[in-house]
Design a protein around this motif. Structure first.
Motif, short mmCIF file in Angstrom:
data_model
loop_
_atom_site.label_atom_id
_atom_site.label_comp_id
_atom_site.label_asym_id
_atom_site.label_seq_id
_atom_site.Cartn_x
_atom_site.Cartn_y
_atom_site.Cartn_z
N ARG A 49 -12.93 67.06 19.34
CA ARG A 49 -13.45 65.94 18.55
C ARG A 49 -14.04 66.44 17.23
O ARG A 49 -13.87 65.80 16.19
CB ARG A 49 -14.53 65.18 19.34
N ALA A 50 -14.76 67.56 17.29
CA ALA A 50 -15.37 68.12 16.09
C ALA A 50 -14.30 68.51 15.07
O ALA A 50 -14.44 68.25 13.87
CB ALA A 50 -16.23 69.32 16.46
N THR A 51 -13.24 69.13 15.55
CA THR A 51 -12.14 69.54 14.67
C THR A 51 -11.50 68.31 14.02
O THR A 51 -11.23 68.30 12.81
CB THR A 51 -11.08 70.33 15.46
N TYR A 52 -11.26 67.28 14.82
CA TYR A 52 -10.64 66.06 14.30
C TYR A 52 -11.56 65.37 13.29
O TYR A 52 -11.11 64.86 12.25
CB TYR A 52 -10.31 65.12 15.46
N LEU A 53 -12.87 65.38 13.58
CA LEU A 53 -13.83 64.77 12.68
C LEU A 53 -13.89 65.49 11.34
O LEU A 53 -13.97 64.85 10.28
CB LEU A 53 -15.23 64.78 13.32
N LEU A 54 -13.84 66.81 11.38
CA LEU A 54 -13.83 67.59 10.13
C LEU A 54 -12.62 67.24 9.29
O LEU A 54 -12.72 67.09 8.06
CB LEU A 54 -13.84 69.09 10.46
N LYS A 55 -11.47 67.12 9.94
CA LYS A 55 -10.25 66.77 9.23
C LYS A 55 -10.36 65.37 8.61
O LYS A 55 -10.00 65.15 7.46
CB LYS A 55 -9.07 66.83 10.20
N THR A 56 -10.89 64.42 9.40
CA THR A 56 -11.08 63.05 8.91
C THR A 56 -12.06 63.02 7.75
O THR A 56 -11.86 62.28 6.76
CB THR A 56 -11.61 62.15 10.05
N LEU A 57 -13.10 63.81 7.85
CA LEU A 57 -14.11 63.89 6.80
C LEU A 57 -13.49 64.39 5.49
O LEU A 57 -13.70 63.80 4.41
CB LEU A 57 -15.23 64.82 7.25
N GLU A 58 -12.72 65.45 5.58
CA GLU A 58 -12.06 66.02 4.39
C GLU A 58 -11.10 65.01 3.76
O GLU A 58 -11.04 64.87 2.53
CB GLU A 58 -11.33 67.30 4.78
#
Length: 441
Positions: free
Chosen positions: A426-435
């Motif tokens: 989830r953290a990895t996906y959130l970072l990608k979404t944030l970027e």
């Protein structure tokens, strides 16, 4: 030595009672005191014709003897021995009959005796149901609705009945089909002179009804949720102004549970009508804050109802923002005992409702609070925090940029090293979404 003496005293009392005379009333009074001893209770019921004698005194013409006889039965009803309650069965038809008359004290004793008899005995419970205890309670509360001491006793007996293991199949349908629900609701508002006790007993009865059946439409038709919600608004207002009456939490608990359970059965389009004033959210927040330290379980129940309320209605989500209640909720996120997870669910309901709500939540300080909750050891809090953060981030690039300014990027990167695999993903996906959201701006 003491046991033998007590048994001999009981035998003597029993023999004295078998002879009529002016001293019989005194002997009965002595018997009711002696029956407080569990060993004396066993001695009494083992005596041949003991219950027959007690029933004859219960149904006799002497009013004082009748009252003392029911006191004896009341002492027996408290017995820890399983065989005592069935031994009292010959008296139960008369106890039910007496609910429609006699003095207030006599009726109260009959009710409390009945309420004590059946919780631990299926035989007694089945017999009382067959003898018509539910119609008898309905008639009693209807005829004595202005006598709050009797109403309290009816509430106690009914609550005992509603808690038996097969209540959902054998008890509750008959109760719902009677006049009892409307009478319970009419007693909910506490009487300033008499106190909270009758309202508390009736509220617990309503709670047992709402949590034991799969369809609460009957109670909704009686406008149970509206009445419980209105009373919570009044109690929340009293608590907010510093007026916490002793024992008030015993009334608040069942009211919260009634509303929380009924919300699951209320059609969304009828929600505002059934719940009433949108100030219910302010009352729930006031209760949450007032009992946070002293009664955390009650605070958690308040947050649970708030969660149920906001899960179904954008109007109540909006009310939390309009009444400026969100900052207070955000401040409670560091608290444990299940309160913070429930509050985070409430905030998630608001964020899920509308994109503009997400922007308001961000402006009210939720982003910095999420930076703190993402570092918590509680895995559920971390997961919920990422769910809320995702909704905020995708609502608009300005929210994503604000999160980065709060140092959120490094917090999310650290979360990638969490021991829980799902949280890392989830953290990895959130970072990608944030970027992606930042780059879009």
């Amino acid at each position: 030595m003491d046991t033998n003496t007590a048994e001999q005293d009981m035998v003597t009392l029993f023999h004295n009672l078998q002879h009529s005379g002016p001293e019989r009333e005194a002997h009965l009074k002595a018997l009711s005191k002696a029956l407080r001893d569990p060993s004396a209770q066993l001695t009494f019921i083992k005596k041949e014709n003991s219950m027959h004698l007690l029933v004859s005194l219960l149904t006799g013409s002497n009013a004082t003897c009748r009252l003392q006889a029911v006191r004896c039965l009341h002492e027996l009803s408290h017995s820890p021995h399983n065989n005592v309650a069935p031994a009292c069965l010959p008296a139960t038809p008369y106890l039910l009959t007496y609910l429609s008359g006699q003095s207030t004290k006599f009726t109260e004793l009959c009710l409390y005796t009945l309420g004590n008899l059946f919780p631990d005995s299926d035989v007694v419970k089945d017999k009382l149901v067959a003898q018509g205890i539910i119609p008898a309670l309905a008639n009693c509360i209807e005829n004595q609705r202005h006598n709050l001491a009797v109403v309290e006793a009816v509430g106690f007996t009914l609550s005992q009945l509603l808690q038996v293991k097969d209540a959902a199949e054998k008890i509750i349908p008959t109760v719902l089909a009677s006049s009892i629900p409307s009478h319970l609701l009419s007693v909910l508002t506490p009487d300033p002179k008499f106190g909270l006790a009758p309202a508390i007993e009736c509220a617990w009865c309503l709670h047992y009804l709402t949590c034991s059946i799969e369809d609460n439409r009957v109670l909704l038709a009686h406008r149970a949720m509206l009445q419980c919600s209105s009373l919570l608004v009044s109690l929340g207002g009293a608590v907010a102004s510093g007026n916490k009456e002793e024992g008030m939490e015993l009334l608040i608990f069942p009211l919260l549970r009634c509303v929380g359970n009924l919300l699951s059965f209320c059609p969304v389009e009828d929600l505002t009508t059934q719940v009433g004033d949108h100030h219910i959210v302010a009352a729930l927040c006031a209760l949450l804050e007032a009992y946070l330290q002293t009664q955390p379980a009650l605070a958690r129940e308040s947050a649970w109802v708030l969660n149920n309320l906001t899960a179904y209605s954008s109007a109540f989500c909006s009310a939390l923002l309009t009444l400026n209640l969100v900052p207070g909720l955000i401040q409670l996120l560091p608290f444990s005992q299940g309160i913070n997870t429930m509050i985070l669910r409430v905030l998630a309901n608001i964020a899920h409702n509308r994109k503009e709500f997400c922007v308001q939540l961000a402006n009210l300080g939720l982003l910095s609070a999420l930076c703190a909750t993402l570092k918590m050891a509680d895995q559920e809090m971390v997961t919920l925090s990422m769910d809320v953060l995702f909704m905020l981030v995708v609502s608009g690039p300005q929210v994503a940029e604000e999160f980065v300014r709060h140092g959120g990027l490094s917090v999310l990167e650290a979360t990638q090293y969490n021991s829980e695999g799902e949280i890392r993903q989830r953290a990895t996906y959130l970072l990608k979404t944030l970027e992606e959201n930042i780059s879009c701006s």
